[in-house]
Scaffold this motif. Structure first.
Motif, PDB file in Angstrom:
ATOM      1  N   THR A  45     -27.165 -47.512  96.721  1.00 15.42           N
ATOM      2  CA  THR A  45     -26.551 -46.185  96.867  1.00 15.42           C
ATOM      3  C   THR A  45     -25.043 -46.259  96.631  1.00 15.42           C
ATOM      4  OG1 THR A  45     -28.232 -45.536  98.464  1.00 15.42           O
ATOM      5  CG2 THR A  45     -26.208 -44.260  98.466  1.00 15.42           C
ATOM      6  N   GLU A  46     -24.526 -45.226  95.989  1.00 10.76           N
ATOM      7  CA  GLU A  46     -23.083 -45.114  95.738  1.00 10.76           C
ATOM      8  C   GLU A  46     -22.682 -43.663  95.986  1.00 10.76           C
ATOM      9  OE1 GLU A  46     -19.312 -46.417  94.732  1.00 10.76           O
ATOM     10  OE2 GLU A  46     -21.081 -47.698  94.759  1.00 10.76           O
ATOM     11  N   ILE A  47     -21.484 -43.446  96.528  1.00 10.20           N
ATOM     12  CA  ILE A  47     -20.957 -42.094  96.738  1.00 10.20           C
ATOM     13  C   ILE A  47     -19.849 -41.854  95.719  1.00 10.20           C
ATOM     14  CG2 ILE A  47     -19.749 -40.545  98.325  1.00 10.20           C
ATOM     15  CD1 ILE A  47     -21.008 -42.155 100.634  1.00 10.20           C
ATOM     16  N   LEU A  48     -19.952 -40.756  94.956  1.00  9.79           N
ATOM     17  CA  LEU A  48     -18.878 -40.365  94.060  1.00  9.79           C
ATOM     18  C   LEU A  48     -17.907 -39.501  94.855  1.00  9.79           C
ATOM     19  CD1 LEU A  48     -20.723 -39.509  90.732  1.00  9.79           C
ATOM     20  CD2 LEU A  48     -19.780 -41.682  91.512  1.00  9.79           C
ATOM     21  N   ALA A  49     -16.656 -39.908  94.925  1.00 13.97           N
ATOM     22  CA  ALA A  49     -15.668 -39.271  95.795  1.00 13.97           C
ATOM     23  C   ALA A  49     -15.435 -37.804  95.464  1.00 13.97           C
ATOM     24  CB  ALA A  49     -14.350 -40.032  95.739  1.00 13.97           C
ATOM     25  N   GLY A  50     -15.593 -37.423  94.222  1.00 20.11           N
ATOM     26  CA  GLY A  50     -15.374 -36.029  93.864  1.00 20.11           C
ATOM     27  C   GLY A  50     -13.975 -35.721  93.392  1.00 20.11           C
ATOM     28  N   ASN A  51     -13.140 -36.749  93.229  1.00 21.23           N
ATOM     29  CA  ASN A  51     -11.764 -36.505  92.818  1.00 21.23           C
ATOM     30  C   ASN A  51     -11.529 -36.815  91.338  1.00 21.23           C
ATOM     31  OD1 ASN A  51     -12.056 -39.233  93.082  1.00 21.23           O
ATOM     32  ND2 ASN A  51     -10.138 -39.569  94.167  1.00 21.23           N
ATOM     33  N   ARG A  52     -12.588 -36.909  90.559  1.00 24.32           N
ATOM     34  CA  ARG A  52     -12.492 -37.164  89.117  1.00 24.32           C
ATOM     35  C   ARG A  52     -13.316 -36.115  88.381  1.00 24.32           C
ATOM     36  NH1 ARG A  52      -9.164 -41.847  88.332  1.00 24.32           N
ATOM     37  NH2 ARG A  52      -9.457 -43.099  90.174  1.00 24.32           N
ATOM     38  N   SER A  53     -13.103 -36.003  87.076  1.00 23.60           N
ATOM     39  CA  SER A  53     -13.887 -35.053  86.284  1.00 23.60           C
ATOM     40  C   SER A  53     -14.898 -35.733  85.379  1.00 23.60           C
ATOM     41  CB  SER A  53     -12.965 -34.169  85.438  1.00 23.60           C
ATOM     42  OG  SER A  53     -12.267 -33.275  86.279  1.00 23.60           O
ATOM     43  N   LEU A  54     -14.768 -37.028  85.160  1.00 25.23           N
ATOM     44  CA  LEU A  54     -15.694 -37.750  84.292  1.00 25.23           C
ATOM     45  C   LEU A  54     -16.016 -39.100  84.908  1.00 25.23           C
ATOM     46  CD1 LEU A  54     -17.272 -38.073  81.653  1.00 25.23           C
ATOM     47  CD2 LEU A  54     -15.147 -38.835  80.562  1.00 25.23           C
ATOM     48  N   TYR A  55     -17.291 -39.279  85.242  1.00 26.18           N
ATOM     49  CA  TYR A  55     -17.763 -40.545  85.794  1.00 26.18           C
ATOM     50  C   TYR A  55     -18.766 -41.170  84.834  1.00 26.18           C
ATOM     51  CZ  TYR A  55     -15.919 -39.676  90.513  1.00 26.18           C
ATOM     52  OH  TYR A  55     -15.106 -39.464  91.593  1.00 26.18           O
ATOM     53  N   PHE A  56     -18.568 -42.455  84.519  1.00 24.34           N
ATOM     54  CA  PHE A  56     -19.572 -43.253  83.830  1.00 24.34           C
ATOM     55  C   PHE A  56     -20.205 -44.124  84.909  1.00 24.34           C
ATOM     56  CE2 PHE A  56     -16.946 -43.344  79.657  1.00 24.34           C
ATOM     57  CZ  PHE A  56     -17.385 -42.079  79.335  1.00 24.34           C
ATOM     58  N   MET A  80     -17.303 -31.528  86.805  1.00 23.86           N
ATOM     59  CA  MET A  80     -17.546 -32.968  86.805  1.00 23.86           C
ATOM     60  C   MET A  80     -18.699 -33.290  85.865  1.00 23.86           C
ATOM     61  SD  MET A  80     -18.736 -35.568  89.847  1.00 23.86           S
ATOM     62  CE  MET A  80     -17.340 -35.217  90.887  1.00 23.86           C
ATOM     63  N   PHE A  81     -18.463 -34.260  85.005  1.00 17.68           N
ATOM     64  CA  PHE A  81     -19.492 -34.785  84.114  1.00 17.68           C
ATOM     65  C   PHE A  81     -19.895 -36.155  84.649  1.00 17.68           C
ATOM     66  CE2 PHE A  81     -16.768 -32.034  81.709  1.00 17.68           C
ATOM     67  CZ  PHE A  81     -17.605 -31.338  80.841  1.00 17.68           C
ATOM     68  N   ILE A  82     -21.199 -36.407  84.780  1.00 18.09           N
ATOM     69  CA  ILE A  82     -21.691 -37.712  85.224  1.00 18.09           C
ATOM     70  C   ILE A  82     -22.629 -38.230  84.143  1.00 18.09           C
ATOM     71  CG2 ILE A  82     -22.909 -39.015  87.006  1.00 18.09           C
ATOM     72  CD1 ILE A  82     -22.248 -36.656  88.918  1.00 18.09           C
ATOM     73  N   LEU A  83     -22.319 -39.402  83.591  1.00 17.93           N
ATOM     74  CA  LEU A  83     -23.103 -40.015  82.529  1.00 17.93           C
ATOM     75  C   LEU A  83     -23.624 -41.362  82.997  1.00 17.93           C
ATOM     76  CD1 LEU A  83     -23.902 -40.053  79.438  1.00 17.93           C
ATOM     77  CD2 LEU A  83     -21.776 -41.352  79.109  1.00 17.93           C
ATOM     78  N   ASN A  84     -24.934 -41.581  82.885  1.00 16.73           N
ATOM     79  CA  ASN A  84     -25.525 -42.875  83.218  1.00 16.73           C
ATOM     80  C   ASN A  84     -25.478 -43.745  81.968  1.00 16.73           C
ATOM     81  OD1 ASN A  84     -26.890 -44.812  84.789  1.00 16.73           O
ATOM     82  ND2 ASN A  84     -28.834 -44.232  83.864  1.00 16.73           N
ATOM     83  N   ALA A 106     -32.765 -37.262  88.003  1.00 15.81           N
ATOM     84  CA  ALA A 106     -32.947 -38.649  87.576  1.00 15.81           C
ATOM     85  C   ALA A 106     -32.378 -38.814  86.172  1.00 15.81           C
ATOM     86  CB  ALA A 106     -34.420 -39.019  87.605  1.00 15.81           C
ATOM     87  N   LEU A 107     -31.305 -39.597  86.064  1.00 15.06           N
ATOM     88  CA  LEU A 107     -30.640 -39.817  84.788  1.00 15.06           C
ATOM     89  C   LEU A 107     -31.039 -41.175  84.220  1.00 15.06           C
ATOM     90  CD1 LEU A 107     -27.007 -38.623  85.652  1.00 15.06           C
ATOM     91  CD2 LEU A 107     -28.943 -37.264  84.839  1.00 15.06           C
ATOM     92  N   GLY A 108     -31.668 -41.162  83.057  1.00 14.66           N
ATOM     93  CA  GLY A 108     -31.986 -42.392  82.343  1.00 14.66           C
ATOM     94  C   GLY A 108     -30.790 -42.805  81.497  1.00 14.66           C
ATOM     95  N   ALA A 109     -31.021 -43.728  80.575  1.00 13.24           N
ATOM     96  CA  ALA A 109     -29.939 -44.216  79.725  1.00 13.24           C
ATOM     97  C   ALA A 109     -29.314 -43.078  78.932  1.00 13.24           C
ATOM     98  CB  ALA A 109     -30.470 -45.291  78.779  1.00 13.24           C
ATOM     99  N   TRP A 110     -27.997 -42.941  79.054  1.00 14.77           N
ATOM    100  CA  TRP A 110     -27.169 -41.964  78.342  1.00 14.77           C
ATOM    101  C   TRP A 110     -27.495 -40.519  78.682  1.00 14.77           C
ATOM    102  CZ3 TRP A 110     -23.111 -44.437  77.298  1.00 14.77           C
ATOM    103  CH2 TRP A 110     -23.182 -45.771  76.955  1.00 14.77           C
ATOM    104  N   ASP A 111     -28.190 -40.295  79.799  1.00 13.19           N
ATOM    105  CA  ASP A 111     -28.401 -38.933  80.292  1.00 13.19           C
ATOM    106  C   ASP A 111     -27.165 -38.506  81.075  1.00 13.19           C
ATOM    107  OD1 ASP A 111     -30.911 -38.929  79.191  1.00 13.19           O
ATOM    108  OD2 ASP A 111     -31.977 -39.147  81.087  1.00 13.19           O
ATOM    109  N   GLU A 112     -26.961 -37.188  81.134  1.00 13.75           N
ATOM    110  CA  GLU A 112     -25.740 -36.648  81.727  1.00 13.75           C
ATOM    111  C   GLU A 112     -26.050 -35.370  82.502  1.00 13.75           C
ATOM    112  OE1 GLU A 112     -21.356 -35.883  79.917  1.00 13.75           O
ATOM    113  OE2 GLU A 112     -23.009 -35.217  78.670  1.00 13.75           O
ATOM    114  N   ILE A 113     -25.243 -35.108  83.528  1.00 15.05           N
ATOM    115  CA  ILE A 113     -25.343 -33.866  84.288  1.00 15.05           C
ATOM    116  C   ILE A 113     -23.929 -33.303  84.448  1.00 15.05           C
ATOM    117  CG2 ILE A 113     -25.212 -34.988  86.554  1.00 15.05           C
ATOM    118  CD1 ILE A 113     -27.249 -32.879  87.552  1.00 15.05           C
ATOM    119  N   ILE A 114     -23.829 -31.979  84.487  1.00 14.70           N
ATOM    120  CA  ILE A 114     -22.539 -31.315  84.651  1.00 14.70           C
ATOM    121  C   ILE A 114     -22.586 -30.506  85.948  1.00 14.70           C
ATOM    122  CG2 ILE A 114     -20.875 -29.698  83.659  1.00 14.70           C
ATOM    123  CD1 ILE A 114     -22.199 -30.314  80.920  1.00 14.70           C
TER     124      ILE A 114
END
Length: 131
Positions: A45-56, A80-84, A106-114
Motif C-alpha cells: 500500500t502507498e498513499i499519494l499525498a495529493g500535493n502533485r498533479s502528475l504521478y507515475f 491529478m493524473f495517475i499513470l501506472n 485497477a490500473l494495468g500497464a500504462w493505464d491512467e486515471i484523472i
C-alpha cells in the motif's frame, strides 16, 4: 496582451485571465516507487499525498499495489493524473469522503486515471484508460 516569458514559482501561480500555451503545457512528474512487501498474495500500500498533479506509479509488488489518496496540500480544482508504469496492477482505492470513484480503479500497464479535488475530496473526472 503581454508576454511573461518563463514563470517559476515554488507554490502557486494565480492568473486573472486565461492561460494559453502556444506549443505545449507540461506538468512536473513525481515518480512513486512501491516496493515488493515480500508477503505472498498481499498487495503493498502507498498513499499519494495529493500535493502533485502528475504521478507515475512504479508498482514492484507482483501481488499488486493499493494506492490510497491523501489530501495534504490539495487545492480545490486541482487536477491529478495517475499513470501506472509497470505490468503489476495498481489499484486506486474508492474511499468514502476522500476519493469518490466509480469503484476501485485497477490500473494495468500504462493505464491512467484523472481525478479532480472538489473542496474536500477527490472525484473521478473520466473512466480510467485501458491501454
Amino acid at each position: 496582451v503581454g508576454s511573461a516569458g518563463d514563470i517559476t514559482t515554488a507554490r502557486h501561480a494565480h492568473f486573472t485571465g486565461a492561460l494559453h500555451a502556444q506549443t505545449s503545457f507540461a506538468l512536473g512528474a513525481h515518480m512513486v516507487t512501491v516496493a515488493n512487501n515480500t508477503v505472498g498474495a498481499s498487495a503493498n500500500t502507498e498513499i499519494l499525498a495529493g500535493n502533485r498533479s502528475l504521478y507515475f506509479v512504479d508498482c514492484n509488488d507482483p501481488d499488486g499495489c493499493t494506492i490510497t489518496m491523501g489530501e495534504t496540500n490539495a487545492s480545490a480544482g486541482q487536477i491529478m493524473f495517475i499513470l501506472n508504469t509497470t505490468g503489476n496492477t495498481s489499484t486506486i482505492s474508492d474511499t468514502a469522503g476522500v476519493a469518490e470513484l466509480s469503484g476501485n480503479a485497477a490500473l494495468g500497464a500504462w493505464d491512467e486515471i484523472i481525478l479532480k479535488y472538489s473542496n474536500n475530496r477527490w472525484t473521478q473526472c473520466a473512466p480510467e484508460s485501458d491501454n
